[in-house]
Design a protein around this motif. Structure first.
Motif, short mmCIF file in Angstrom:
data_model
loop_
_atom_site.label_atom_id
_atom_site.label_comp_id
_atom_site.label_asym_id
_atom_site.label_seq_id
_atom_site.Cartn_x
_atom_site.Cartn_y
_atom_site.Cartn_z
N ARG A 1 64.31 -35.18 -66.63
CA ARG A 1 62.90 -35.13 -66.90
C ARG A 1 61.98 -35.76 -65.78
NH1 ARG A 1 62.60 -33.11 -71.63
NH2 ARG A 1 60.27 -32.84 -71.10
N ARG A 2 62.34 -36.80 -65.21
CA ARG A 2 61.40 -37.46 -64.07
C ARG A 2 61.41 -36.47 -62.79
NH1 ARG A 2 63.68 -41.88 -66.29
NH2 ARG A 2 65.34 -41.91 -64.95
N GLU A 3 62.49 -35.76 -62.45
CA GLU A 3 62.51 -34.65 -61.28
C GLU A 3 61.57 -33.64 -61.85
OE1 GLU A 3 63.14 -35.20 -58.50
OE2 GLU A 3 63.18 -33.19 -57.83
N MET A 4 61.78 -33.01 -62.78
CA MET A 4 60.92 -31.74 -63.33
C MET A 4 59.71 -32.15 -63.32
SD MET A 4 63.28 -29.72 -63.60
CE MET A 4 64.45 -30.44 -62.52
N VAL A 5 59.29 -33.31 -63.85
CA VAL A 5 57.77 -33.84 -64.19
C VAL A 5 57.16 -34.03 -62.64
CG1 VAL A 5 56.20 -35.64 -64.69
CG2 VAL A 5 57.96 -34.87 -66.17
N ARG A 6 57.98 -34.55 -61.70
CA ARG A 6 57.51 -34.84 -60.42
C ARG A 6 57.24 -33.32 -59.70
NH1 ARG A 6 59.21 -34.60 -55.22
NH2 ARG A 6 61.30 -33.80 -55.67
N GLN A 7 58.09 -32.63 -59.93
CA GLN A 7 58.01 -31.15 -59.15
C GLN A 7 56.74 -30.42 -59.84
OE1 GLN A 7 61.29 -28.70 -58.51
NE2 GLN A 7 62.71 -30.50 -58.22
N GLN A 8 56.67 -30.45 -61.12
CA GLN A 8 55.45 -29.81 -62.08
C GLN A 8 54.03 -30.55 -61.52
OE1 GLN A 8 56.99 -30.78 -65.83
NE2 GLN A 8 58.92 -29.29 -65.55
N GLN A 9 53.99 -31.86 -61.40
CA GLN A 9 52.81 -32.31 -60.93
C GLN A 9 52.51 -32.08 -59.45
OE1 GLN A 9 54.04 -36.42 -61.88
NE2 GLN A 9 52.90 -36.50 -63.77
N LEU A 10 53.43 -31.70 -58.66
CA LEU A 10 52.71 -31.05 -57.39
C LEU A 10 52.37 -29.72 -57.55
CD1 LEU A 10 56.16 -32.15 -55.33
CD2 LEU A 10 53.66 -33.21 -55.09
N MET A 11 52.88 -29.02 -58.36
CA MET A 11 52.32 -27.71 -58.69
C MET A 11 51.01 -27.61 -58.94
SD MET A 11 55.76 -25.88 -60.56
CE MET A 11 57.47 -26.14 -59.96
N GLY A 12 50.78 -28.60 -59.83
CA GLY A 12 49.24 -28.69 -60.33
C GLY A 12 48.05 -29.27 -59.66
N LEU A 13 48.52 -29.84 -58.31
CA LEU A 13 47.53 -30.55 -57.33
C LEU A 13 46.36 -29.68 -57.25
CD1 LEU A 13 49.63 -32.22 -54.64
CD2 LEU A 13 48.50 -33.28 -56.75
N GLY A 14 46.43 -28.28 -57.05
CA GLY A 14 45.36 -27.62 -56.77
C GLY A 14 44.49 -27.32 -57.91
N LYS A 15 45.07 -27.73 -59.08
CA LYS A 15 44.62 -26.88 -60.46
C LYS A 15 44.50 -25.59 -60.36
CE LYS A 15 41.97 -31.03 -61.77
NZ LYS A 15 41.12 -31.41 -62.82
N GLY A 16 43.66 -24.88 -61.19
CA GLY A 16 43.73 -23.19 -61.25
C GLY A 16 45.56 -22.88 -61.75
N ILE A 17 45.96 -23.61 -62.93
CA ILE A 17 47.07 -23.54 -63.35
C ILE A 17 47.44 -23.43 -64.85
CG2 ILE A 17 47.97 -26.05 -63.21
CD1 ILE A 17 50.54 -25.07 -61.97
N VAL A 18 48.18 -22.60 -65.41
CA VAL A 18 48.58 -22.72 -66.77
C VAL A 18 50.00 -23.04 -66.70
CG1 VAL A 18 48.77 -21.32 -68.96
CG2 VAL A 18 46.87 -20.75 -67.24
N MET A 19 50.27 -24.31 -67.40
CA MET A 19 51.55 -24.44 -67.64
C MET A 19 52.17 -24.77 -68.99
SD MET A 19 53.31 -27.80 -65.71
CE MET A 19 53.32 -27.21 -64.09
N ASP A 20 53.16 -24.26 -69.43
CA ASP A 20 53.61 -24.20 -70.74
C ASP A 20 55.05 -25.33 -70.68
OD1 ASP A 20 56.07 -22.74 -71.36
OD2 ASP A 20 54.82 -20.78 -70.92
N GLY A 21 55.44 -25.75 -71.75
CA GLY A 21 56.33 -26.60 -72.20
C GLY A 21 56.38 -27.42 -73.37
N ARG A 22 56.89 -28.62 -73.19
CA ARG A 22 56.86 -29.45 -74.41
C ARG A 22 56.03 -30.66 -74.25
NH1 ARG A 22 59.35 -25.57 -74.89
NH2 ARG A 22 61.22 -25.09 -76.14
N ASP A 23 55.99 -31.27 -72.79
CA ASP A 23 55.34 -32.36 -72.59
C ASP A 23 54.29 -32.14 -71.68
OD1 ASP A 23 56.84 -31.68 -70.42
OD2 ASP A 23 57.65 -33.47 -70.11
N ILE A 24 53.69 -31.12 -71.56
CA ILE A 24 52.53 -30.76 -70.62
C ILE A 24 51.56 -31.57 -70.62
CG2 ILE A 24 51.45 -29.17 -69.16
CD1 ILE A 24 54.89 -29.10 -69.05
N GLY A 25 50.97 -31.50 -71.86
CA GLY A 25 49.62 -32.20 -72.20
C GLY A 25 49.80 -33.83 -72.63
N THR A 26 50.98 -34.17 -72.86
CA THR A 26 51.29 -35.55 -72.95
C THR A 26 51.86 -36.51 -71.58
OG1 THR A 26 53.32 -34.82 -73.79
CG2 THR A 26 51.79 -35.47 -75.49
N VAL A 27 52.38 -35.98 -70.88
CA VAL A 27 53.28 -36.61 -69.88
C VAL A 27 52.80 -36.15 -68.62
CG1 VAL A 27 55.36 -37.24 -68.67
CG2 VAL A 27 55.28 -37.16 -71.25
#
Ligand code: DC
Length: 228
Positions: free
Chosen positions: A112-138
């Motif tokens: 989870r920590r590795e996936m979250v790290r990569q996902q946060q990098l993808m969102g740096l520029g905003k303009g993103i729609v991300m789906d999952g289980r912990d996106i709004g919480t973590v």
């Protein structure tokens, strides 16, 4: 117009991906299916013999998670495929076995920590729609728009079964329903980032909504968030 992060969470087989992908296309945002990332990790573990139907070699997964290189590569039609260490694995990860495997490897903190790290990098520029289980919480607790999508387990099992049958996987309804319930239970009860609704998330229950009605609800939420 300001760019925002749209976080879409919810149970499995709710239609999150379809809804999120459509919104992203309509508003010109990047779409990220985080479930595909956990599925690719599961495939990697299975191929290395660390994940079988009855066993999971946690030590080996923890030692090797750094060697998993994940990328979303765009196709000509604008959709994206999941690539694992330079191989397009899109077809290999959309099976019931990999749904189950993803649910199991996603219980591990190191994954989870590795996936979250990569996902946060993808969102740096905003303009993103991300789906999952912990996106709004973590992953993006500060996301401007959070949606929690839900539907009855029976309706989700029926949708999932139709999808698998269309792909030629022979499945029984009772089996799919049992798996849906088992995954719900595991996703909600795991110690690491269990599936739960963020306090400020908007709930959409699509049990009785057509895909068009559901999209309309989401579109209105998006417009009022961006405009407001
Ligand atoms: O959305 P999906 O069915 O492709 O997800 C597969 C599994 O991955 C699901 O059982 C839970 C897990 N997952 C997760 O724990 N966190 C995410 N952000 C996305 C998926």
């Amino acid at each position: 117009m300001k760019k925002i992060i749209v976080a879409i969470d919810g149970f499995s087989s709710c239609g999150k991906s379809t809804m999120a992908r459509k919104l992203a296309r309509e508003v010109g945002y990047v779409y990220v299916d985080t479930g595909a990332m956990y599925r690719a990790v599961a495939l990697y573990c299975k191929r290395n013999g660390w994940l079988t139907p009855g066993t999971m070699d946690v030590a080996a997964i923890e030692a090797n998670i750094g060697a998993v290189r994940l990328e979303f590569r765009l196709r000509a039609d604008g959709s994206a495929d999941m690539w694992l260490n330079g191989e397009n694995v899109e077809q290999h990860i959309r099976t019931m076995e990999m749904s189950d495997g993803a649910s199991r490897v996603s219980t591990l903190g190191v994954v989870r920590r590795e996936m979250v790290r990569q996902q946060q990098l993808m969102g740096l520029g905003k303009g993103i729609v991300m789906d999952g289980r912990d996106i709004g919480t973590v992953v993006f607790p500060e996301a401007e728009l959070k949606v929690f999508l839900t539907a009855s387990a029976e309706v989700r099992a029926k949708r999932r079964m139709d999808e698998l049958l269309a792909k030629g996987e022979a499945v029984e309804y009772d089996d799919v329903l049992a798996k849906v319930k088992e995954r719900d239970e595991r996703d909600q009860s795991r110690a690491e980032s269990p599936l739960r609704k963020a306090e400020d998330a908007h709930v959409i229950d699509n049990t009785d909504l057509t895909p068009e009605e559901q999209q309309e609800v989401l579109r209105e939420l998006f417009t009022s968030t961006v405009g407001g």
